[in-house]
Motif scaffolding. Structure first.
Motif, PDB file in Angstrom:
ATOM      1  N   PHE A 141       0.826  -1.208   0.000  1.00  0.00           N
ATOM      2  CA  PHE A 141       0.000   0.000   0.000  1.00  0.00           C
ATOM      3  C   PHE A 141       0.863   1.262   0.000  1.00  0.00           C
ATOM      4  O   PHE A 141       0.553   2.239  -0.678  1.00  0.00           O
ATOM      5  CB  PHE A 141      -0.948   0.022   1.204  1.00  0.00           C
ATOM      6  CG  PHE A 141      -2.122  -0.894   1.070  1.00  0.00           C
ATOM      7  CD1 PHE A 141      -3.024  -0.761   0.020  1.00  0.00           C
ATOM      8  CD2 PHE A 141      -2.352  -1.899   2.006  1.00  0.00           C
ATOM      9  CE1 PHE A 141      -4.121  -1.596  -0.102  1.00  0.00           C
ATOM     10  CE2 PHE A 141      -3.443  -2.743   1.894  1.00  0.00           C
ATOM     11  CZ  PHE A 141      -4.328  -2.595   0.842  1.00  0.00           C
ATOM     12  N   ALA A 142       1.938   1.252   0.784  1.00  0.00           N
ATOM     13  CA  ALA A 142       2.819   2.427   0.869  1.00  0.00           C
ATOM     14  C   ALA A 142       3.443   2.736  -0.491  1.00  0.00           C
ATOM     15  O   ALA A 142       3.564   3.899  -0.876  1.00  0.00           O
ATOM     16  CB  ALA A 142       3.904   2.196   1.920  1.00  0.00           C
ATOM     17  N   GLN A 143       3.811   1.709  -1.229  1.00  0.00           N
ATOM     18  CA  GLN A 143       4.378   1.908  -2.559  1.00  0.00           C
ATOM     19  C   GLN A 143       3.322   2.426  -3.525  1.00  0.00           C
ATOM     20  O   GLN A 143       3.578   3.333  -4.315  1.00  0.00           O
ATOM     21  CB  GLN A 143       4.978   0.602  -3.078  1.00  0.00           C
ATOM     22  CG  GLN A 143       6.232   0.183  -2.352  1.00  0.00           C
ATOM     23  CD  GLN A 143       6.681  -1.228  -2.699  1.00  0.00           C
ATOM     24  OE1 GLN A 143       5.914  -2.059  -3.174  1.00  0.00           O
ATOM     25  NE2 GLN A 143       7.951  -1.508  -2.433  1.00  0.00           N
ATOM     26  N   SER A 144       2.118   1.875  -3.443  1.00  0.00           N
ATOM     27  CA  SER A 144       1.085   2.231  -4.422  1.00  0.00           C
ATOM     28  C   SER A 144       0.528   3.639  -4.229  1.00  0.00           C
ATOM     29  O   SER A 144      -0.017   4.216  -5.164  1.00  0.00           O
ATOM     30  CB  SER A 144      -0.053   1.205  -4.410  1.00  0.00           C
ATOM     31  OG  SER A 144      -0.789   1.295  -3.217  1.00  0.00           O
ATOM     32  N   CYS A 145       0.652   4.214  -3.022  1.00  0.00           N
ATOM     33  CA  CYS A 145       0.091   5.555  -2.813  1.00  0.00           C
ATOM     34  C   CYS A 145       1.126   6.650  -3.045  1.00  0.00           C
ATOM     35  O   CYS A 145       0.811   7.830  -2.881  1.00  0.00           O
ATOM     36  CB  CYS A 145      -0.548   5.686  -1.440  1.00  0.00           C
ATOM     37  SG  CYS A 145       0.599   5.843  -0.088  1.00  0.00           S
ATOM     38  N   GLY A 146       2.331   6.287  -3.445  1.00  0.00           N
ATOM     39  CA  GLY A 146       3.313   7.294  -3.812  1.00  0.00           C
ATOM     40  C   GLY A 146       4.151   7.852  -2.678  1.00  0.00           C
ATOM     41  O   GLY A 146       4.740   8.920  -2.823  1.00  0.00           O
ATOM     42  N   LEU A 147       4.223   7.134  -1.552  1.00  0.00           N
ATOM     43  CA  LEU A 147       5.091   7.595  -0.474  1.00  0.00           C
ATOM     44  C   LEU A 147       6.554   7.517  -0.914  1.00  0.00           C
ATOM     45  O   LEU A 147       6.938   6.604  -1.646  1.00  0.00           O
ATOM     46  CB  LEU A 147       4.920   6.730   0.776  1.00  0.00           C
ATOM     47  CG  LEU A 147       3.626   6.842   1.570  1.00  0.00           C
ATOM     48  CD1 LEU A 147       3.670   5.910   2.774  1.00  0.00           C
ATOM     49  CD2 LEU A 147       3.370   8.260   2.021  1.00  0.00           C
ATOM     50  N   SER A 148       7.342   8.463  -0.442  1.00  0.00           N
ATOM     51  CA  SER A 148       8.784   8.406  -0.703  1.00  0.00           C
ATOM     52  C   SER A 148       9.351   7.164  -0.016  1.00  0.00           C
ATOM     53  O   SER A 148       8.720   6.594   0.886  1.00  0.00           O
ATOM     54  CB  SER A 148       9.480   9.652  -0.162  1.00  0.00           C
ATOM     55  OG  SER A 148       9.463   9.638   1.257  1.00  0.00           O
ATOM     56  N   LEU A 149      10.536   6.756  -0.402  1.00  0.00           N
ATOM     57  CA  LEU A 149      11.158   5.587   0.210  1.00  0.00           C
ATOM     58  C   LEU A 149      11.341   5.796   1.718  1.00  0.00           C
ATOM     59  O   LEU A 149      11.103   4.887   2.512  1.00  0.00           O
ATOM     60  CB  LEU A 149      12.501   5.281  -0.459  1.00  0.00           C
ATOM     61  CG  LEU A 149      13.196   4.015   0.017  1.00  0.00           C
ATOM     62  CD1 LEU A 149      12.297   2.797  -0.156  1.00  0.00           C
ATOM     63  CD2 LEU A 149      14.501   3.824  -0.750  1.00  0.00           C
TER      64      LEU A 149
END
Length: 140
Positions: free
Chosen positions: A32-40
């Motif tokens: 989910f964190a990757q799919s919503c565009g959060l920075s690394l």
């Protein structure tokens, strides 16, 4: 906290009753964190907070569940996770959120550390009723 789940994006539920479930919860929030565009960096912060809370759910709450998914509010997107258990609850919230305090053998950084890593943190607990912790991280 009323979680603003993204329209058409139902949160996913993960039982947390054994050690492997903590790993699965961490993997779920990573997606989910990757799919919503959060920075690394923000992905790492959220995953770390979620991992700590999943472990607390298992160890101190006797097991429970996590609901996680994408959220939307005021044109922003992010990720939220809700950890719930039916354990003994936390008798002194202020003390439990103090750096260095632990009810077990840990370092005492779980709740207070998780709170610092996310944008929104809500702890709802009462002795004899269990605990629910909601965390949210917004993409920038």
């Amino acid at each position: 906290m009323n979680v603003p789940w993204a329209v058409g994006q139902e949160p996913q539920t993960q039982s947390i009753v054994q050690n492997d479930d903590v790993v699965r919860a961490r993997q779920q929030v990573r997606g989910f964190a990757q799919s919503c565009g959060l920075s690394l960096v923000d992905q790492t912060k959220f995953i770390t907070a979620a991992s700590e809370l999943a472990r607390n759910t298992l160890v101190y709450g006797g097991g429970g569940e996590m609901r996680a998914g994408l959220v939307e509010r005021d044109g922003r997107r992010g990720i939220a996770a809700v950890f719930e258990d039916s354990g003994p609850g936390i008798p002194d919230i202020e003390l439990a959120l103090t750096d260095g305090w632990t009810s077990g053998g840990g370092l005492g950084l779980g709740l207070s550390g998780a709170r610092r890593l996310v944008d929104e943190f809500l702890l709802d607990t009462e002795p004899g009723r269990g605990t629910a912790v909601t965390i949210v991280k917004w993409s920038r």
